[in-house]
Design an enzyme around this catalytic site. Structure first.
Site, PDB file in Angstrom:
ATOM      1  N   HIS A  31      27.338  -7.423  32.071  1.00  0.00           N
ATOM      2  CA  HIS A  31      27.026  -6.778  30.969  1.00  0.00           C
ATOM      3  C   HIS A  31      27.949  -5.961  30.386  1.00  0.00           C
ATOM      4  CE1 HIS A  31      24.375  -4.930  27.979  1.00  0.00           C
ATOM      5  NE2 HIS A  31      23.675  -6.114  27.853  1.00  0.00           N
ATOM      6  N   ASP A  52      18.986 -11.637  31.100  1.00  0.00           N
ATOM      7  CA  ASP A  52      18.905 -13.209  31.040  1.00  0.00           C
ATOM      8  C   ASP A  52      18.597 -14.087  32.230  1.00  0.00           C
ATOM      9  OD1 ASP A  52      19.367 -13.597  27.968  1.00  0.00           O
ATOM     10  OD2 ASP A  52      21.486 -12.746  28.768  1.00  0.00           O
TER      11      ASP A  52
END
Length: 365
Positions: free
Chosen positions: A258, A315
């Protein structure tokens, strides 16, 4: 020459009261409240918090939920438009067009007063799940189902999608999914939406900008990528060879890493817990076991061996939850948008309230 940061990484673009992220400690807050505390509320309560700035009291929540339920339906003209779509495309393309169509039926579309924007925000939050479910059913030649006003926001969406009343855990999982998807500071879709709002474009147009940006595989489309990856791996016996082959080829493994978080994404922990509970209820641990094994191998390869931070993002385990809810991969990004629309609206309202058109400069080469 002023320093240029590719992708605007680390650049602070504006002040906000909507959300806060600490990527080092793994903290996410909406309006100053930790996501772990919000995940046990209803989506309606979190939506109200984001848009209005405070946790609703019992009366405020009841009125807000009733307004959402009153505005869930879509009309016959909108359904006709849905039936004309090319169902070979990703569902988000259909949702984008459907929201644009919905704007034409909203008499307050080009009214920009705070009251008009509040009314439009209710209609957007209410209709997103109905449209996504109707799109899915239309792709199979089925009629859309009427919303069930006895059900929560998440449970009603699952009902409109499948025609079955979800179990208590399935309803909880969907509600948590929408809450965890609702807001995440200046991600690409939110920033694009605030740029549109800064020109004083209308709320629908700004939300459509958010949808267009969310579609990309480096943003909202990553969830579909994880679901596809799990299908590709197939069984837990294939996990190690699949992951090591990807690493050798220097290919990206979806659902990890991320831009902001350098530790475990706090949303991923909540999703992981929900995924495990669903695997027990469904008496099928295959999807969860595969995901956990992928996580274990990557932790070993990157954190333990190389000393690098690489952890699951939002996700990864959300895709496992979707697998257990029998949600088709092509719907993943659109369902993300069902949750995110409340955060988008909050950012539009904040931009309108203290506006300066967003217009950065470029360095000519």
């Amino acid at each position: 020459m002023e320093e240029m940061k590719k992708g605007l990484e680390g650049v602070v673009a504006l002040d906000t009261k909507i959300s806060f992220i600490d990527g080092i400690q793994g903290i996410l807050m909406y309006r100053g409240i930790k996501i772990e505390d919000l995940a046990d509320l209803s989506y309606d309560a979190v939506s109200y918090l984001l848009i209005n700035g405070n946790i609703p009291n019992e009366t405020e929540l009841l009125e807000y939920s009733q307004e959402i339920k009153k505005n869930r339906q879509i009309n016959g003209k909108q359904i006709e438009v849905l039936n004309e779509f090319d169902f070979g495309i990703e569902a988000l393309d259909g949702l984008r067009t459907a929201i644009s169509c919905t704007a034409h039926f909203d008499l307050e579309n080009n009214h920009h007063s705070p009251d008009a924007n509040k009314n439009k925000s209710i209609r957007l939050v209410a209709k997103f799940p109905t449209i996504v479910a109707a799109l899915h059913r239309a792709s199979f030649g089925q009629e859309p189902l009427e919303p069930n006003d006895e059900l929560s926001h998440g449970a009603n969406f699952l009902y409109m999608l499948t025609g079955k009343i979800p179990t208590e855990l399935e309803a909880e999982a969907m509600e948590k999914d929408l809450i965890l998807s609702a807001e995440h500071e200046l991600n690409p879709s939110t920033f694009s939406l605030r740029i549109a709002a800064s020109t004083l474009s209308d709320l629908y147009s700004a939300v459509i900008c958010g949808l267009c940006t969310l579609k990309g595989p480096l943003h909202g489309g990553a969830r579909k990528g994880v679901m596809d990856m799990l299908d590709e791996v197939g069984t837990i016996e294939n996990v190690q060879s699949y992951v090591l082959d990807k690493l050798e080829k220097k290919e990206k493994i979806m659902g990890f890493g991320h831009r902001v978080y350098k530790t475990y994404d706090p949303r991923a922990r909540i999703y992981k817990d929900v995924a495990k509970r669903l695997s027990i209820e469904k008496q099928d641990s295959s999807w969860f076991d595969m995901a956990e094994e992928i996580e274990r191998i990557l932790y070993h390869e990157f954190v333990e061996i190389r000393g690098k931070s690489l952890y699951p993002n939002v996700d990864f385990y959300s895709a496992v939850v979707y697998k257990y809810l029998d949600i088709p991969a092509e719907l993943a990004t659109s369902i993300f948008a069902i949750g995110r629309v409340s955060g988008w609206i909050a950012h539009c309202m904040e931009q309108y309230a203290d506006n300066r058109v967003i217009r950065p400069r470029a360095h000519f080469v």
